[in-house]
Design an enzyme around this catalytic site. Structure first.
Site, PDB file in Angstrom:
ATOM      1  N   THR A 107      -0.169  -0.552  14.091  1.00  0.00           N
ATOM      2  CA  THR A 107      -0.946  -0.783  12.871  1.00  0.00           C
ATOM      3  C   THR A 107      -0.680   0.258  11.794  1.00  0.00           C
ATOM      4  O   THR A 107      -0.460  -0.082  10.631  1.00  0.00           O
ATOM      5  CB  THR A 107      -2.448  -0.813  13.207  1.00  0.00           C
ATOM      6  OG1 THR A 107      -2.700  -1.932  14.062  1.00  0.00           O
ATOM      7  CG2 THR A 107      -3.293  -0.940  11.951  1.00  0.00           C
ATOM      8  N   LYS A 188     -10.109  -1.695   9.408  1.00  0.00           N
ATOM      9  CA  LYS A 188      -9.746  -0.426  10.041  1.00  0.00           C
ATOM     10  C   LYS A 188      -9.530   0.645   8.984  1.00  0.00           C
ATOM     11  O   LYS A 188      -8.928   0.378   7.938  1.00  0.00           O
ATOM     12  CB  LYS A 188      -8.458  -0.582  10.857  1.00  0.00           C
ATOM     13  CG  LYS A 188      -8.530  -1.578  11.999  1.00  0.00           C
ATOM     14  CD  LYS A 188      -7.175  -1.684  12.695  1.00  0.00           C
ATOM     15  CE  LYS A 188      -7.181  -2.710  13.811  1.00  0.00           C
ATOM     16  NZ  LYS A 188      -5.854  -2.843  14.464  1.00  0.00           N
ATOM     17  N   HIS A 322      -5.557  -8.611  21.032  1.00  0.00           N
ATOM     18  CA  HIS A 322      -5.655  -7.632  22.110  1.00  0.00           C
ATOM     19  C   HIS A 322      -6.601  -8.087  23.221  1.00  0.00           C
ATOM     20  O   HIS A 322      -6.333  -7.877  24.406  1.00  0.00           O
ATOM     21  CB  HIS A 322      -6.152  -6.296  21.559  1.00  0.00           C
ATOM     22  CG  HIS A 322      -5.104  -5.496  20.863  1.00  0.00           C
ATOM     23  ND1 HIS A 322      -3.947  -5.087  21.477  1.00  0.00           N
ATOM     24  CD2 HIS A 322      -5.046  -5.005  19.593  1.00  0.00           C
ATOM     25  CE1 HIS A 322      -3.212  -4.382  20.626  1.00  0.00           C
ATOM     26  NE2 HIS A 322      -3.853  -4.325  19.474  1.00  0.00           N
ATOM     27  N   ASP A 363       1.091  -6.231   9.342  1.00  0.00           N
ATOM     28  CA  ASP A 363       1.563  -4.894   9.715  1.00  0.00           C
ATOM     29  C   ASP A 363       2.491  -4.910  10.924  1.00  0.00           C
ATOM     30  O   ASP A 363       3.263  -3.979  11.143  1.00  0.00           O
ATOM     31  CB  ASP A 363       0.377  -3.971   9.986  1.00  0.00           C
ATOM     32  CG  ASP A 363      -0.578  -4.541  11.032  1.00  0.00           C
ATOM     33  OD1 ASP A 363      -0.565  -5.761  11.271  1.00  0.00           O
ATOM     34  OD2 ASP A 363      -1.366  -3.750  11.594  1.00  0.00           O
ATOM     35  N   HIS A 364       2.426  -5.967  11.709  1.00  0.00           N
ATOM     36  CA  HIS A 364       3.280  -6.128  12.891  1.00  0.00           C
ATOM     37  C   HIS A 364       2.996  -7.493  13.486  1.00  0.00           C
ATOM     38  O   HIS A 364       2.073  -8.196  13.055  1.00  0.00           O
ATOM     39  CB  HIS A 364       3.013  -5.032  13.945  1.00  0.00           C
ATOM     40  CG  HIS A 364       1.568  -4.921  14.350  1.00  0.00           C
ATOM     41  ND1 HIS A 364       0.939  -5.853  15.156  1.00  0.00           N
ATOM     42  CD2 HIS A 364       0.615  -4.005  14.042  1.00  0.00           C
ATOM     43  CE1 HIS A 364      -0.317  -5.511  15.335  1.00  0.00           C
ATOM     44  NE2 HIS A 364      -0.550  -4.392  14.659  1.00  0.00           N
TER      45      HIS A 364
END
EC number: 3.1.3.1
Length: 576
Positions: A107, A188, A322, A363-364
């Protein structure tokens, strides 16, 4: 309404909040921290004749959205199912296969790339966490978005932009014209900080049980943020059981993992006061979106005498990935919420009455839980061997070299990524241990490659197309000689670096394309869109936006290049 937009878990409390935020009632509220130009009458800035002919020019507001863990694979799977905001964005300029070219697909590195135009090797953000043996505190592990001088306890860190080495788009906009405002909102703290940069006017992120800001941002809390926090406090006093959208029925299939845990059947239910589960419910992204659209109106973004920047990072897709993986009913429900939230942002921007450009990316990427992937034909999907942990390897090498077991020989966050040798060892011993560790790790059947810091230092920086980069080049793009480990370990494809599925069952962070590839979509109303399947890089976003704002960049100043968003003979990039 038979679409992903319609799902019954969108509670009345949020509907009323959204109305309260985006209507003009908030614009009449005076707050202390507003910009001097906030009283500029809405709509006074008319589109120029140039804007009328070229919808990409004359931009007054840039909106950069990152959807955490929104891989190209997810985009491909759901793009035909979207019925609202995400469908509308596909009328823009679509790059379905953009690359985070670096190996550390986490992240913080990913967000550091998006609006700097630089790979992590330049941004200095090599991972979410790394080891900094120069810090004064006992615990040398540092977090990418902290200032370690402000806290002796890394668990009680002070969020900060301290570690980011390079300017963001917002920093460049402020340098070009101090009247530009930079507003950053995220689930975040690291996402808000890395996208916002060093000179944010407003920055808000979720922390514990409310949206908070940085310690050095002393202005009065906007009414929008205060309202959202009050709403969160109220609805978190009750249980919540979201109803799965009907279109997700085909994704509902039970999967047993770990200690008889069942995933895949439905979005998460939350008990009152359970703020951990809050992060995998629709409320997480929805409240972030509520703040973003509320601040557009409350701060009158784009209505000053200089362009403004709003960055938004929606974090729930990552939390769901996740906790449940990417191929169950949980992620399908999350994609429904994303579709709705993007629609609300577009509606707020259209109502704002100034020319805007929106870019959406991630971001990924990510991958599904190995248990389900294996059932669906991915034979190599597996969990990492516990023997690959830094602690286990330290014990084995201590036995071989007859060293004390009282302290670890290597420090690392997980089997993949940066490994650091214990700095208290003699130099000759350190050199021997690094080579011994490299040899043992390289021979493990789950390990693809192991590089020493010395090896990466001497590897030329790659210049070819990112899909052609070898593993060493991908690791090089994440390598900072002052911050990276003594060893960089890359696992083989489809090896999940979580040995036992407990709270996290799936993850990302590898050097493989399922973690590297994300979509990039540029959108502005009335522009002719197109799709370009050829690979581009996420470092190309910032130079492309800088060109629209006529912010000059020297040759080689950043790693990225300008992408021409005009499909005609005209160009949105600087003329060479």
């Amino acid at each position: 309404m038979n679409s992903l937009l319609h799902h019954s878990f969108l509670k009345t409390v949020f509907s009323s909040l959204a109305i309260a935020i985006v209507t003009s009632s908030l614009s009449s509220v005076t707050i202390a921290a507003t910009h001097p130009l906030d009283n500029h009458p809405k709509g006074e800035i008319a589109a120029s004749s140039e804007t009328a002919h070229n919808p990409w020019s004359g931009t007054r507001l840039i909106v950069a959205i990152s959807v955490d863990q929104f891989s190209s694979d997810l985009f491909s799977e759901y793009r035909g199912r979207f019925r609202s905001g995400m469908k509308q964005l596909q009328n823009g300029v679509v790059y379905p296969m953009a690359y985070h070219s670096h190996a550390a697909t986490e992240t913080c590195p990913g967000h550091s790339v998006l609006l700097t135009g630089d790979h992590p090797a330049r941004t200095g953000i090599i991972a979410n966490n790394w080891y900094d043996f120069s810090v004064k505190r006992a615990d040398k592990k540092v977090y990418c978005s902290e200032d370690p001088s402000l806290s002796a306890d890394p668990q009680n860190y002070q969020p900060s932009v301290h570690y980011l080495k390079v300017p963001t788009l917002g920093d460049r906009m402020k340098k070009a014209n101090p009247h530009s405002r930079v507003i950053s909102v995220a689930g975040k703290d690291r996402a808000a900080i890395m996208m916002g940069g060093h000179m944010t006017d407003q920055i808000w992120f979720w922390s514990d049980n409310a949206y908070k800001t940085l310690a050095d941002h002393k202005g009065e809390m906007p009414v929008t943020v205060k309202t959202v926090n009050e709403q969160v406090t109220r609805f978190m006093q009750q249980d919540e059981a979201p109803v799965m959208p009907s279109v997700c029925a085909d994704h509902a299939s039970a999967l047993k993992i770990g200690n008889n845990r069942i995933i895949g059947l439905a979005p998460a239910s939350r008990k009152a006061g359970d703020f951990k589960t809050f992060r995998v419910t629709p409320d997480y992204d929805r409240t972030t979106t509520d703040i973003a659209i509320g601040l557009i109106d409350e701060l009158k973004l784009g209505h000053g005498n200089a362009p403004d920047l709003l960055t938004v990072s929606l974090s729930a897709t990552d939390a769901v990935g996740h906790a449940y993986g990417t191929e169950g009913a949980e992620m399908c429900s999350q994609m429904a919420g994303l579709d709705d939230n993007i629609a609300r942002i577009i509606a707020a921007l259209d109502s704002n009455g100034v020319p805007y450009v929106l870019v959406l990316t991630a971001d990924h990427g990510g991958q599904d839980v190995p248990e389900r992937a294996k059932l669906r034909g991915v034979e190599t999907a597996q969990r990492v061997d516990p023997a690959l942990s830094p602690d286990q390897l330290s014990l084995r090498l201590a036995e071989r070299f007859q060293l004390s077991h009282n302290q670890p020989l290597f420090f690392a966050n997980e089997p993949q990524g940066d490994w650091y040798i214990n700095r208290n060892l003699p130099e000759q011993t350190k050199a021997q241990l690094i080579q011994a560790a490299k040899s043992e790790l390289s021979n493990h059947p789950q390990v693809a490659a192991v590089f020493t810091a010395s090896e990466l230092t001497h590897i030329p920086y790659p210049t070819r197309s990112p899909e052609l980069w070898n593993l060493a080049e991908r690791a090089k793009a994440s390598f900072d000689p002052l911050r990276s480990g003594d060893l960089i370990v890359l696992l083989k494809p489809r090896v999940t670096p979580i040995a036992k599925p407990v709270s996290y069952v799936a993850t990302h962070g590898s050097a493989w394309d399922y973690d590297r590839r994300v979509p990039i979509i540029f959108y502005t109303p009335h522009a002719s869109g197109f799709e370009q399947p050829m690979p581009v890089e996420t470092v190309d976003i910032m130079p492309s936006l800088a060109a629209l704002l006529q912010i000059p960049l020297r040759k080689g100043e950043v790693d990225g290049r300008c992408l021409d968003l005009d499909p005609t003979e005209a160009t949105t990039c600087p003329v060479k």
